[in-house]
Write an enzyme that holds these catalytic residues in place. Sequence first.
Site, PDB file in Angstrom:
ATOM      1  N   CYS A  79       2.254 -73.198 -12.032  1.00 32.58           N
ATOM      2  CA  CYS A  79       2.411 -74.559 -12.562  1.00 32.58           C
ATOM      3  C   CYS A  79       3.475 -75.337 -11.790  1.00 32.58           C
ATOM      4  CB  CYS A  79       2.670 -74.526 -14.065  1.00 32.58           C
ATOM      5  SG  CYS A  79       2.124 -76.053 -14.846  1.00 32.58           S
ATOM      6  N   HIS A 106      -1.568 -71.482 -16.120  1.00 33.00           N
ATOM      7  CA  HIS A 106      -0.643 -70.426 -16.558  1.00 33.00           C
ATOM      8  C   HIS A 106      -1.384 -69.099 -16.732  1.00 33.00           C
ATOM      9  CE1 HIS A 106       2.962 -72.854 -17.303  1.00 33.00           C
ATOM     10  NE2 HIS A 106       2.099 -73.824 -17.574  1.00 33.00           N
ATOM     11  N   GLU A 154      -0.229 -66.273 -16.895  1.00 30.77           N
ATOM     12  CA  GLU A 154       0.549 -65.311 -17.706  1.00 30.77           C
ATOM     13  C   GLU A 154       0.094 -65.271 -19.166  1.00 30.77           C
ATOM     14  OE1 GLU A 154       1.628 -68.202 -16.550  1.00 30.77           O
ATOM     15  OE2 GLU A 154       3.231 -69.081 -17.773  1.00 30.77           O
TER      16      GLU A 154
HETATM   17  N1  GLN Z   1       6.413 -80.513 -15.122  1.00 30.61           N
HETATM   18  C1  GLN Z   1       5.166 -80.244 -14.506  1.00 30.61           C
HETATM   19  C2  GLN Z   1       4.039 -81.080 -15.069  1.00 30.61           C
HETATM   20  O1  GLN Z   1       4.156 -81.626 -16.140  1.00 30.61           O
HETATM   21  C3  GLN Z   1       4.819 -78.776 -14.582  1.00 30.61           C
HETATM   22  C4  GLN Z   1       4.527 -78.304 -15.967  1.00 30.61           C
HETATM   23  C5  GLN Z   1       4.606 -76.809 -16.134  1.00 30.61           C
HETATM   24  O2  GLN Z   1       5.116 -76.095 -15.267  1.00 30.61           O
HETATM   25  N2  GLN Z   1       4.110 -76.303 -17.250  1.00 30.61           N
HETATM   26  O3  GLN Z   1       3.007 -81.210 -14.479  1.00 30.61           O
END
Ligand code: GLN
Length: 547
Positions: free
Chosen positions: A381, A507, A509
């Site tokens: 992410c 994600h 994970e």
């Molecule tokens: N801050 C980033 C976004 O909003 C990444 C979000 C995250 O890592 N969950 O796209």
Amino acid sequence: MSRHIFVTGGVVSSLGKGLTSASIGMLLERRGLKVRMQKLDPYLNVDPGTMSPYQHGEVYVLDDGSETDLDLGHYERFTSGALNRHSNYTTGQIYLRVIERERRGEYLGHTVQVVPHITDEIKACILSLATPDVDVVITEIGGTVGDIEGLPFLEAIRQIPLDIGKENVMFIHLTLVPYLKAAREAKTKPTQHSVQQLRGIGIQPDILIVRTERPIGREHTDKIALFCNVEKKAVIEEVDKEFSIYEVPIGLIEHGLDELICQKLHLNAGPLKMDDYRQLVHRIRNPRSEVTIAVVGKYIEHRDAYKSIYESLDHAGFAHSTQVNVKRIEAEELERQEPELLLKGVDGLLVPGGFGMRGIEGKIQAIQFAREFEIPFFGVCLGMQCAVIEFARHVLGLADANSSEFSSDTQHPVICLLEGQKGIRYKGGTMRLGAQPCVITPGTRTATAYGKDEISERHRHRYEFNPDYRKEFSDAGMTIAGTSPDGGLVEIVELASHPWFVAVQYHPEFKSQPHNAHPLFKGFIEAALQRRQLRSGNLAAGSSHAE
Ligand code: GLN
């Protein structure tokens, strides 16, 4: 008729109620029963999505896009029953539902009160999980008995045996028996007081699970049984596990917990099937090799902030019979110290998700180091977004490249706001959330890891890879390894010229289990192992190396 098990906690918080509840779920599933897990959280936030990881640890995202408590991660790692937005309710959500109903005039002139309106709403949320196919609903009550905000939940579960018959309900209370070094004795008094408090509310626990640092023996558990009005065999000690949280279910079986529950609730359960799980635990206890992975994050000192990341690294380790040592590095530290000093000797680098710009430059430096010195890298992410910024700055030569999350006036917003996010004002529940399909580019490292060309993974973000830069990146060697099915959103990037450099917008994970490690975590740890072997070979041969 579904049975209900309620798990409460006393004496202190952080007793591992979530883990114990998940373990109970696992044991019942492995006796052939259909189980549903649920967590009720007494805080006022509607969900943990708006809370800082310092306050609450990780926000765990489900397929349906709900942002939930991290205990739901334990549930998904230990059990197989589907979770959805009904699996986690907070006081905030309960009140919101009641207040919305009041505004619609549905209470027909009545005064709306905590008892019965809030408690009825809580009961409805619990009972909604008891569909005809479900044998057991396990509901964990967050917080500690004695907390003011927990009272409506305890009052609601006190009433449930009256509504559905007490033979269908079981209360399990988890407490702590501290060991006082000075007195060289385990102390049962806090447990007695906590059970007294629960009984004062009208709940008599059927089973007590007492957490202890070291075994306390029958003398103490019998005493607890007597003072707490619980059968002797129903006081079960749960000693801290030396190796891994995945040993918790085994410890509970040794004390006959599954049988006790099945008997008390008259469950028509089959024999316990744990052979494969015991083999897994044996593998966990006897690793054949080890690797060190650096995790560079912003909330690194808070152990729970990247909970599922650490668990997934462990799962991948189990798959390779490898112990994964994690070196947790505060991202800002990399802005003060040379990356070589902090990343020396690591076999892989993982940069997890996050929000806000603190620590971003440190993450970018770490990624540059991993890219240039061919250290396996896994970006998740925000970690993926940082990898894209790093590549833009140092390979494409776009010196001020950035994400528009961190710099609104950058010349090169290589990460920019998702189309659907423009104009959104409310912070809660408005990101791109939950399961989304993704098509993988054939021939990539990602395609090899997954072994299929279409996947579904969970998301939680507002920003994305800016499509205007796709060609420039691909031409320079950053492969687009996965996109949304319409090709519009870049979900995965990787570097073909690097031993293992994969970064994903989602994600992974949240979909890894101890016996079924996520393919990308598995691939990452395999690459780290290879690097480790190469490194030890080089050291043995006496060559100087970019270490
Ligand atoms: N801050 C980033 C976004 O909003 C990444 C979000 C995250 O890592 N969950 O796209």
